[in-house]
Design a protein around this motif. Structure first.
Motif, PDB file in Angstrom:
ATOM      1  N   ARG A   1      -3.548   7.289   5.037  1.00 42.83           N
ATOM      2  CA  ARG A   1      -3.330   8.662   4.601  1.00 42.83           C
ATOM      3  C   ARG A   1      -4.647   9.444   4.625  1.00 42.83           C
ATOM      4  O   ARG A   1      -5.717   8.880   4.442  1.00 42.83           O
ATOM      5  N   ASP A   2      -4.515  10.750   4.850  1.00 41.95           N
ATOM      6  CA  ASP A   2      -5.664  11.661   4.827  1.00 41.95           C
ATOM      7  C   ASP A   2      -6.763  11.227   5.791  1.00 41.95           C
ATOM      8  O   ASP A   2      -7.957  11.262   5.472  1.00 41.95           O
TER       9      ASP A   2
ATOM     10  N   GLY B   1       0.268  13.678   2.706  1.00 40.05           N
ATOM     11  CA  GLY B   1      -1.120  13.294   2.957  1.00 40.05           C
ATOM     12  C   GLY B   1      -1.436  12.921   4.388  1.00 40.05           C
ATOM     13  O   GLY B   1      -2.199  11.994   4.628  1.00 40.05           O
ATOM     14  N   ARG B   2      -0.870  13.598   5.394  1.00 35.36           N
ATOM     15  CA  ARG B   2      -1.168  13.316   6.804  1.00 35.36           C
ATOM     16  C   ARG B   2      -1.114  11.814   7.101  1.00 35.36           C
ATOM     17  O   ARG B   2      -2.069  11.209   7.568  1.00 35.36           O
TER      18      ARG B   2
END
Length: 518
Positions: free
Chosen positions: A452-453, A496-497
């Protein structure tokens, strides 16, 4: 660097001694009912054939169908309990619900559904009921069940529940072997749980078989390290194979495909491996088998884990041929070919007899098949050719013409031309390509997780390092590790990408690296 590869098939046990990429000696023997005797025989014969060249062998790699056969034939299986951490979700389809009844009856050692698990985005579904897990562990031990498979919802994304449940079971029932589904399968609770249960049921057999292999290598006097081949074309140390016998499923055809790539010097091609019982058709991509990306059935049980994409058809040297009308299989005489085939004095017409009668190979007493009607022989051979051609066409992914590597003891049954194939290549030492593939196998590492992120390149870099670390932990030399497969998939439904990244790497075993002279 010298090593010996041994592959145990349903009909034959083959062995090959390699020095680098060169085959020094190779032998083909019949598989024995207890498997281990055949391994000892093949090892003894290849050492004798190699002579002094076998003095400095550093490793023995063994591939076996023993564990697959145990599931398919419903024998030598232990009872395994199922602990599923998922309530209140996933209660409608309980463990073993989609297993064949006869197999479930042998394996089912109790079903325990407890509260806990995670959502698809990593959030806890419910707090895990640790007390229920402890009670289940005590009941499993009291029932005399020797293994348990622990599964939890979305555990490949976060294995927290399975790891804690395993810790509790080991504390409460230290003699019970624990298999966690997150170490084996992928997303898909039932299929992943099925793999874990199958693995748990094979633990007893894996320990016995692996120890027998260890003893066979020790008794050979080689002083070599033992590795067991896996179904992705790589090997693990014997102690790791004891824990995860399911990773040996389909390792025989995988060994043949890897061996074919080495012997032909071609890394992208179709491969047809005709053994004594079946013909296995697959596709080589960069020297490794194309991996199946869908559900694979083993012994009638749906599974979803690392398996090669293969099609097995009933065409092999021991395949029974019927007359009036002409039929090919699906039954095979298997390792009794030397007793039951006509050319060896038996009464059963087999594919080997048809090959001898057609002049494709000289074997046994050719006079015993000389009286077979020519039209019957031609019709049987055509039917086998058609079955193989159809199977190859089904396994191709596009219309582009590609080469086909013909390997296996029954490679003479493969037609010289077929649609969509640019050239049929009968590679040198094709009859022992499986043993060559076992001898050349490397150690793998894999990671499959959600980041994520992070941007794509950063996520792949993290996954690559994790996969390399996993390979090194399994015994690979970090300096030889290379990436062979990268997959990434953006997950728009997660915050969160999020990106799911899978990386697979291979490397030479550290203990096997050739020493460079000073």
């Amino acid at each position: 660097m010298k090593r010996i590869g041994i592959d145990v098939g349903g009909t034959n046990t083959d062995a090959a001694l390699l020095d680098g990429d060169t085959v020094i000696a190779a032998v083909k023997t019949f598989t024995t009912a207890d498997v281990t005797t055949g391994v000892r025989t093949a090892l003894k014969e290849v050492i004798a054939k190699a002579g002094p060249a076998a003095d400095d062998v550093v490793a023995v790699m063994i591939g076996t169908t023993h564990f697959t056969n145990a599931v398919v034939e419903r024998r030598n299986l232990g009872r395994a309990a199922a602990i599923r951490v998922s309530l209140p979700a996933s209660a409608s389809l309980v463990p073993f619900c989609d297993w064949p009844k006869d197999l479930a009856a042998k394996v089912n050692g109790g079903i325990y559904l407890v509260q806990g698990g995670h959502e698809y985005d990593g959030r806890p579904l419910m707090p895990m009921d640790e007390k229920a897990i402890a009670e289940a562990a005590r009941k499993i031990a009291a029932d005399g069940v020797g293994a348990v498979a622990i599964s939890a919802t979305f555990s490949p994304l976060t294995a927290e529940c399975e790891e804690r449940a395993a810790e509790i079971v080991r504390n409460e029932a230290p003699d019970v072997h624990v298999t966690m589904s997150s170490t084996l399968g992928r997303i898909g609770l039932l299929e992943r749980e099925n793999v874990a249960l199958m693995n748990a049921s094979l633990i007893g057999l894996a320990r016995e078989t692996t120890q027998a292999f260890v003893d066979a290598v020790a008794d050979s006097g080689l002083g070599a390290q033992l590795f067991i081949t896996q179904n992705d074309g790589t090997v693990v140390k014997a102690e790791a194979a004891r824990e995860y016998p399911v990773f040996s499923f389909a390792s025989g055809p995988t060994n043949s495909m890897r061996g074919a790539a080495l012997l032909a010097g071609i890394e992208n091609a179709m491969v047809c491996d005709v053994g004594g019982t079946t013909a296995d058709i697959g596709c080589l991509v960069n020297g490794f088998p194309r991996e199946a990306n869908n559900v694979v059935e083993v012994g009638g049980v749906r599974t979803l884990f690392r398996m090669p994409d293969l099609l097995s058809i009933a065409v092999g040297g021991g395949t029974k041929i019927g007359r009036d009308p002409v039929t090919v299989g699906p039954e095979s005489v298997g390792y009794r070919l030397a007793q039951e085939a006509m050319v060896f004095g038996g009464a059963q017409v087999t594919a080997t007899d048809i090959a001898v009668a057609s002049g494709l190979i000289r074997l046994g007493d050719t006079t015993r098949v000389a009286e077979l009607p020519k039209d019957f022989v031609a019709a049987a051979l055509k039917k086998m050719h058609d079955n193989i051609s159809e199977g190859v066409d089904r396994m191709k992914t596009d219309a582009t013409e590609v080469p086909l590597l013909a390997v296996g003891g029954g490679a003479m049954l493969i037609p010289d031309a077929m649609p969509g194939i640019s050239e049929v290549i009968h590679v040198e030492h094709n009859e022992v390509a499986n043993a060559v593939g076992a001898a050349m196998a490397q150690i793998s590492g894999e990671t499959d997780r959600i980041y994520r992120d992070m941007d794509r390149d950063e996520a792949i870099a993290h996954a690559r390092e994790a996969a390399i670390d996993a390979a090194v932990a399994s015994g690979a030399d970090r300096a030889t590790v290379k990436v062979i497969d990268v997959e990434d998939l953006p997950l728009s439904y997660l915050p969160g990408r999020a990106i799911r990244t899978r990386v697979r790497v291979v490397g030479d075993a550290a203990a096997m690296r050739a020493e460079v002279p000073a």
